[in-house]
Design a protein around this motif. Structure first.
Motif, PDB file in Angstrom:
ATOM      1  N   GLY A   9       0.818  -1.204   0.000  1.00  0.00           N
ATOM      2  CA  GLY A   9       0.000   0.000   0.000  1.00  0.00           C
ATOM      3  C   GLY A   9       0.852   1.254   0.000  1.00  0.00           C
ATOM      4  O   GLY A   9       2.080   1.208   0.088  1.00  0.00           O
ATOM      5  N   ARG A  38     -11.714  -4.545   1.514  1.00  0.00           N
ATOM      6  CA  ARG A  38     -11.246  -3.210   1.898  1.00  0.00           C
ATOM      7  C   ARG A  38     -12.257  -2.559   2.842  1.00  0.00           C
ATOM      8  O   ARG A  38     -13.450  -2.847   2.791  1.00  0.00           O
ATOM      9  CB  ARG A  38     -11.014  -2.331   0.678  1.00  0.00           C
ATOM     10  CG  ARG A  38     -12.267  -1.895  -0.081  1.00  0.00           C
ATOM     11  CD  ARG A  38     -11.881  -1.105  -1.328  1.00  0.00           C
ATOM     12  NE  ARG A  38     -13.041  -0.639  -2.085  1.00  0.00           N
ATOM     13  CZ  ARG A  38     -12.963  -0.062  -3.270  1.00  0.00           C
ATOM     14  NH1 ARG A  38     -11.762   0.122  -3.857  1.00  0.00           N
ATOM     15  NH2 ARG A  38     -14.055   0.342  -3.892  1.00  0.00           N
ATOM     16  N   THR A  90      -9.621   4.720  -1.596  1.00  0.00           N
ATOM     17  CA  THR A  90      -8.890   4.888  -0.351  1.00  0.00           C
ATOM     18  C   THR A  90      -9.502   4.021   0.740  1.00  0.00           C
ATOM     19  O   THR A  90     -10.700   4.108   1.025  1.00  0.00           O
ATOM     20  CB  THR A  90      -8.902   6.359   0.087  1.00  0.00           C
ATOM     21  OG1 THR A  90      -8.182   7.139  -0.881  1.00  0.00           O
ATOM     22  CG2 THR A  90      -8.260   6.524   1.459  1.00  0.00           C
ATOM     23  N   ALA A  91      -8.673   3.167   1.336  1.00  0.00           N
ATOM     24  CA  ALA A  91      -9.149   2.224   2.347  1.00  0.00           C
ATOM     25  C   ALA A  91      -7.966   1.419   2.860  1.00  0.00           C
ATOM     26  O   ALA A  91      -6.869   1.486   2.298  1.00  0.00           O
ATOM     27  CB  ALA A  91     -10.190   1.277   1.760  1.00  0.00           C
ATOM     28  N   VAL A  92      -8.206   0.663   3.906  1.00  0.00           N
ATOM     29  CA  VAL A  92      -7.257  -0.370   4.319  1.00  0.00           C
ATOM     30  C   VAL A  92      -7.665  -1.653   3.601  1.00  0.00           C
ATOM     31  O   VAL A  92      -8.833  -2.045   3.638  1.00  0.00           O
ATOM     32  CB  VAL A  92      -7.259  -0.574   5.840  1.00  0.00           C
ATOM     33  CG1 VAL A  92      -6.256  -1.664   6.221  1.00  0.00           C
ATOM     34  CG2 VAL A  92      -6.931   0.727   6.557  1.00  0.00           C
ATOM     35  N   TYR A  93      -6.705  -2.285   2.962  1.00  0.00           N
ATOM     36  CA  TYR A  93      -6.957  -3.489   2.173  1.00  0.00           C
ATOM     37  C   TYR A  93      -6.443  -4.716   2.929  1.00  0.00           C
ATOM     38  O   TYR A  93      -5.336  -4.708   3.463  1.00  0.00           O
ATOM     39  CB  TYR A  93      -6.286  -3.386   0.816  1.00  0.00           C
ATOM     40  CG  TYR A  93      -7.009  -2.459  -0.133  1.00  0.00           C
ATOM     41  CD1 TYR A  93      -7.002  -1.078   0.064  1.00  0.00           C
ATOM     42  CD2 TYR A  93      -7.728  -2.958  -1.219  1.00  0.00           C
ATOM     43  CE1 TYR A  93      -7.687  -0.232  -0.791  1.00  0.00           C
ATOM     44  CE2 TYR A  93      -8.408  -2.115  -2.093  1.00  0.00           C
ATOM     45  CZ  TYR A  93      -8.387  -0.751  -1.861  1.00  0.00           C
ATOM     46  OH  TYR A  93      -9.071   0.087  -2.708  1.00  0.00           O
ATOM     47  N   THR A 115      -3.141  -3.241   4.689  1.00  0.00           N
ATOM     48  CA  THR A 115      -2.215  -2.275   4.111  1.00  0.00           C
ATOM     49  C   THR A 115      -3.028  -1.070   3.643  1.00  0.00           C
ATOM     50  O   THR A 115      -4.046  -1.224   2.962  1.00  0.00           O
ATOM     51  CB  THR A 115      -1.387  -2.906   2.974  1.00  0.00           C
ATOM     52  OG1 THR A 115      -0.401  -1.972   2.519  1.00  0.00           O
ATOM     53  CG2 THR A 115      -2.238  -3.344   1.792  1.00  0.00           C
ATOM     54  N   GLN A 116      -2.559   0.112   4.016  1.00  0.00           N
ATOM     55  CA  GLN A 116      -3.302   1.345   3.738  1.00  0.00           C
ATOM     56  C   GLN A 116      -3.048   1.804   2.306  1.00  0.00           C
ATOM     57  O   GLN A 116      -1.899   1.930   1.885  1.00  0.00           O
ATOM     58  CB  GLN A 116      -2.900   2.448   4.710  1.00  0.00           C
ATOM     59  CG  GLN A 116      -3.514   3.803   4.427  1.00  0.00           C
ATOM     60  CD  GLN A 116      -5.001   3.852   4.734  1.00  0.00           C
ATOM     61  OE1 GLN A 116      -5.433   3.431   5.816  1.00  0.00           O
ATOM     62  NE2 GLN A 116      -5.798   4.386   3.802  1.00  0.00           N
ATOM     63  N   THR A 118      -4.016   5.058  -0.026  1.00  0.00           N
ATOM     64  CA  THR A 118      -4.567   6.408  -0.032  1.00  0.00           C
ATOM     65  C   THR A 118      -4.416   7.000  -1.427  1.00  0.00           C
ATOM     66  O   THR A 118      -3.300   7.058  -1.950  1.00  0.00           O
ATOM     67  CB  THR A 118      -3.872   7.309   0.993  1.00  0.00           C
ATOM     68  OG1 THR A 118      -3.990   6.721   2.292  1.00  0.00           O
ATOM     69  CG2 THR A 118      -4.493   8.695   1.013  1.00  0.00           C
TER      70      THR A 118
END
Length: 121
Positions: A9, A38, A90-93, A115-116, A118
């Motif tokens: 990420g 996500r 945009t998110a944490v995956y 994993t972020q 952005t």
């Protein structure tokens, strides 16, 4: 040992690309379909892409045509190639099997650290 480790990420501009990777323990990976999920701030965690052990893929409408999921059955890894990224990506995956792995030890669904991603200019 049950383990999911996501990586790849980062911060990218709209229209850019990222490639996420996930290393999974055999307990989770083995014969299961795997997926990328996500979670954006304040929203539920959603499945965005999945792949069977044989390679059949399914994508959420929001990422179809832009994301590609793949897996290496010999290395217990799954990847997500993300192209033409948008701010709404945009998110944490997270990666996990389909359905997500339930840990009887933890008495809950087990997730890696994620994993972020952005997407911003």
């Amino acid at each position: 040992q049950v383990q999911l480790v996501e990586s790849g990420g980062g911060l990218v501009q709209p229209g850019g690309s990222l490639r996420l990777s996930c290393a999974a323990s055999g307990t989770i990976f083995s014969v299961n379909a795997m997926g990328w999920y996500r979670q954006a701030p304040g929203k539920q965690r959603d499945l965005v892409a999945s792949i069977t052990r044989g390679g059949t893929t399914v994508y959420a409408d929001s990422v179809k045509g832009r994301f590609t999921i793949s897996r290496d059955n010999g290395k217990n890894t799954v990847a997500l190639q993300m192209n033409d990224l948008k701010p709404e990506d945009t998110a944490v995956y997270y990666c996990n099997k389909i359905p997500p792995y339930y840990s009887t030890l933890l008495r809950r669904i087990y997730w890696g650290q994620g994993t972020q991603v952005t997407v911003s200019s």
